[in-house]
Design a protein around this motif. Structure first.
Motif, PDB file in Angstrom:
ATOM      1  N   LEU A 216     -38.485   8.765 -14.519  1.00  0.00           N
ATOM      2  CA  LEU A 216     -39.172   8.751 -13.247  1.00  0.00           C
ATOM      3  C   LEU A 216     -40.444   8.990 -13.588  1.00  0.00           C
ATOM      4  N   ALA A 217     -40.905   9.818 -14.716  1.00  0.00           N
ATOM      5  CA  ALA A 217     -42.209   9.869 -15.033  1.00  0.00           C
ATOM      6  C   ALA A 217     -42.382  10.267 -16.521  1.00  0.00           C
ATOM      7  N   VAL A 218     -43.692   9.974 -16.841  1.00  0.00           N
ATOM      8  CA  VAL A 218     -44.093  10.376 -18.271  1.00  0.00           C
ATOM      9  C   VAL A 218     -45.475  10.955 -18.000  1.00  0.00           C
ATOM     10  N   ALA A 219     -45.638  12.060 -18.745  1.00  0.00           N
ATOM     11  CA  ALA A 219     -46.930  12.866 -18.655  1.00  0.00           C
ATOM     12  C   ALA A 219     -47.408  13.354 -19.870  1.00  0.00           C
ATOM     13  N   PRO A 220     -48.694  13.059 -20.550  1.00  0.00           N
ATOM     14  CA  PRO A 220     -49.735  12.441 -19.537  1.00  0.00           C
ATOM     15  C   PRO A 220     -49.369  10.893 -19.795  1.00  0.00           C
ATOM     16  N   ALA A 221     -50.039  10.188 -18.918  1.00  0.00           N
ATOM     17  CA  ALA A 221     -49.910   8.766 -18.992  1.00  0.00           C
ATOM     18  C   ALA A 221     -50.308   7.804 -19.883  1.00  0.00           C
ATOM     19  N   GLN A 222     -51.270   8.528 -20.818  1.00  0.00           N
ATOM     20  CA  GLN A 222     -51.639   7.984 -21.948  1.00  0.00           C
ATOM     21  C   GLN A 222     -51.934   8.879 -23.124  1.00  0.00           C
TER      22      GLN A 222
ATOM     23  N   ILE B  18     -47.983  15.369 -27.562  1.00  0.00           N
ATOM     24  CA  ILE B  18     -46.690  15.754 -26.903  1.00  0.00           C
ATOM     25  C   ILE B  18     -46.947  15.011 -25.419  1.00  0.00           C
ATOM     26  N   ILE B  19     -45.654  14.495 -25.159  1.00  0.00           N
ATOM     27  CA  ILE B  19     -45.526  13.806 -24.002  1.00  0.00           C
ATOM     28  C   ILE B  19     -44.137  14.380 -23.343  1.00  0.00           C
ATOM     29  N   PHE B  20     -44.294  14.728 -21.923  1.00  0.00           N
ATOM     30  CA  PHE B  20     -43.151  15.323 -21.016  1.00  0.00           C
ATOM     31  C   PHE B  20     -42.670  14.060 -20.428  1.00  0.00           C
ATOM     32  N   LEU B  21     -41.074  13.875 -20.705  1.00  0.00           N
ATOM     33  CA  LEU B  21     -40.417  12.788 -19.751  1.00  0.00           C
ATOM     34  C   LEU B  21     -39.345  13.437 -18.607  1.00  0.00           C
ATOM     35  N   VAL B  22     -39.544  12.733 -17.587  1.00  0.00           N
ATOM     36  CA  VAL B  22     -38.820  13.417 -16.501  1.00  0.00           C
ATOM     37  C   VAL B  22     -38.162  12.350 -15.894  1.00  0.00           C
ATOM     38  N   GLY B  23     -36.725  12.709 -15.540  1.00  0.00           N
ATOM     39  CA  GLY B  23     -35.778  11.736 -15.057  1.00  0.00           C
ATOM     40  C   GLY B  23     -34.459  12.329 -14.764  1.00  0.00           C
ATOM     41  N   PHE B  24     -33.415  11.606 -14.718  1.00  0.00           N
ATOM     42  CA  PHE B  24     -32.099  12.208 -14.712  1.00  0.00           C
ATOM     43  C   PHE B  24     -31.325  11.478 -15.709  1.00  0.00           C
ATOM     44  N   ASN B  25     -30.026  12.136 -15.923  1.00  0.00           N
ATOM     45  CA  ASN B  25     -29.061  11.485 -16.851  1.00  0.00           C
ATOM     46  C   ASN B  25     -29.859  11.331 -18.166  1.00  0.00           C
TER      47      ASN B  25
ATOM     48  N   THR C 290     -48.792  -0.155 -31.445  1.00  0.00           N
ATOM     49  CA  THR C 290     -50.087  -1.115 -30.985  1.00  0.00           C
ATOM     50  C   THR C 290     -50.564  -0.598 -29.792  1.00  0.00           C
ATOM     51  N   PRO C 291     -52.048  -0.481 -29.921  1.00  0.00           N
ATOM     52  CA  PRO C 291     -52.777   0.102 -28.987  1.00  0.00           C
ATOM     53  C   PRO C 291     -52.504  -0.615 -27.679  1.00  0.00           C
ATOM     54  N   GLY C 292     -52.526   0.075 -26.432  1.00  0.00           N
ATOM     55  CA  GLY C 292     -52.581  -0.729 -24.993  1.00  0.00           C
ATOM     56  C   GLY C 292     -51.246  -0.265 -24.577  1.00  0.00           C
ATOM     57  N   LEU C 293     -50.480  -1.119 -23.489  1.00  0.00           N
ATOM     58  CA  LEU C 293     -49.589  -0.750 -22.806  1.00  0.00           C
ATOM     59  C   LEU C 293     -48.170  -0.746 -23.988  1.00  0.00           C
ATOM     60  N   ALA C 294     -47.473   0.511 -23.997  1.00  0.00           N
ATOM     61  CA  ALA C 294     -46.395   0.928 -24.884  1.00  0.00           C
ATOM     62  C   ALA C 294     -45.312   1.534 -23.967  1.00  0.00           C
ATOM     63  N   PRO C 295     -44.367   0.950 -23.463  1.00  0.00           N
ATOM     64  CA  PRO C 295     -43.450   1.434 -22.663  1.00  0.00           C
ATOM     65  C   PRO C 295     -42.713   2.529 -23.300  1.00  0.00           C
ATOM     66  N   VAL C 296     -42.295   3.669 -22.615  1.00  0.00           N
ATOM     67  CA  VAL C 296     -41.320   4.624 -23.277  1.00  0.00           C
ATOM     68  C   VAL C 296     -39.962   4.238 -22.736  1.00  0.00           C
TER      69      VAL C 296
ATOM     70  N   PHE D 250     -40.726   2.893 -19.266  1.00  0.00           N
ATOM     71  CA  PHE D 250     -41.564   3.547 -18.382  1.00  0.00           C
ATOM     72  C   PHE D 250     -43.156   3.484 -18.872  1.00  0.00           C
ATOM     73  N   PRO D 251     -44.217   2.938 -17.971  1.00  0.00           N
ATOM     74  CA  PRO D 251     -45.254   2.472 -18.445  1.00  0.00           C
ATOM     75  C   PRO D 251     -46.052   3.871 -19.141  1.00  0.00           C
ATOM     76  N   PHE D 252     -46.674   3.527 -20.264  1.00  0.00           N
ATOM     77  CA  PHE D 252     -47.521   4.613 -21.177  1.00  0.00           C
ATOM     78  C   PHE D 252     -48.464   3.593 -22.074  1.00  0.00           C
ATOM     79  N   VAL D 253     -49.761   4.188 -21.824  1.00  0.00           N
ATOM     80  CA  VAL D 253     -50.713   3.439 -22.693  1.00  0.00           C
ATOM     81  C   VAL D 253     -50.854   4.401 -24.173  1.00  0.00           C
TER      82      VAL D 253
END
Length: 284
Positions: A33-39, A45-52, A87-93, A105-108
């Motif tokens: 549902l979310a990835v923070a920070p978005a880039q 360290i990134i935080f991944l929020v969701g379910f299952n 690769t720099p740019g959009l790198a989905p998680v 989920f979108p991540f830059v």
């Protein structure tokens, strides 16, 4: 940083099972549902929020496996360390669990370009062509830098923690002004004014005291003059023992070798040349 995040967010929640299937509905896989920070870049360290999100087997960023995947709130919150080589740019998680793969989920992914070094001055700005002169370069962004003087690498290079002061030792070089080049991860720069190598200066030997001594040798003598630093001495062609040269290069103390009775030439030799002491030394 990762352990700190765990300490702050590791609430004593028991592991939660995947959401149960409902009649007529398939088993739900992991959902982000979310990835923070978005880039961010490698090592963050990134935080991944969701379910299952239970029992994650991997997390990928732009298709590259992340490291340090940790469940903070099992099934709902994960952390991961962004890998290098994305690769720099959009790198989905994407999170993978035994139930399948999540939605991407979108991540830059960003990269940080190192700043080029700035070299404002070198102190001192001159030294002997033989090298060995300790120097200091003042500037900014000097972390990780190397230095050449006249194309030859300096040795013992050390940079302070803020990247503003670099110290080293000059290599041997050719007499005259030579460029000083500082090379760091962000590029290359030259020190204004460069570094001037000075040619060795010939020694001047004005006198020897005493001017006479035993043919058996062992007489302590003093030679007065200038530019005597690094000198060796022969008396009648035989090497004397040099005990001390004053830092100013004006006084040399040594011990005579054994010799033949009579007058013998006293020759002082340095990297700048040779000089003969007027009157020599007389063995008796």
């Amino acid at each position: 940083m990762q352990s700190s995040a765990q300490n702050q967010l590791a609430f004593p929640f028991p592991p939660l099972p995947p959401l149960p299937p409902f009649p007529g509905f398939p088993v739900l896989g992991p959902t982000l549902l979310a990835v923070a920070p978005a880039q961010g870049g490698a090592g963050e360290i990134i935080f991944l929020v969701g379910f299952n999100l239970n029992s994650p087997t991997s997390v990928t960023v732009g298709g590259v496996p992340a490291t340090g995947v940790t469940s903070i709130i099992p099934g709902f919150l994960l952390t991961a360390v962004v890998p290098a080589g994305v690769t720099p740019g959009l790198a989905p998680v994407v999170v993978v669990t035994p139930s399948g793969s999540s939605n991407p989920f979108p991540f830059v992914y960003t990269t940080i370009t190192p700043l080029p070094p700035v070299a404002a001055a070198i102190l001192p700005a001159s030294g002997p062509a033989a090298g060995g002169t300790p120097f200091t370069i003042l500037g900014t962004n000097l972390t990780g830098a190397s230095v050449t003087i006249g194309g030859n690498p300096a040795t013992g290079v050390v940079v302070n923690g803020s990247g503003t002061v670099l110290t080293g030792i000059s290599p041997a070089g050719t007499a005259g002004n030579q460029p000083v080049v500082v090379t760091g991860p962000g590029g290359t720069t030259s020190v204004p004014g460069g570094f001037t190598y000075t040619a060795p200066v010939a020694p001047v030997a004005a006198s020897i005291t005493p001017a006479t001594g035993s043919t058996a040798g062992g007489t302590t003598f003093v030679i007065s003059g200038s530019n005597l630093t690094g000198a060796s001495v022969t008396v009648g062609g035989n090497a004397a023992t040099v005990l001390f040269v004053h830092p100013s290069g004006t006084t040399l103390i040594g011990i005579t070798p054994a010799g033949v009775a009579g007058n013998a030439a006293v020759v002082v030799t340095t990297p700048g040349g040779s000089a003969t002491v007027p009157g020599g030394y007389t063995y008796v």
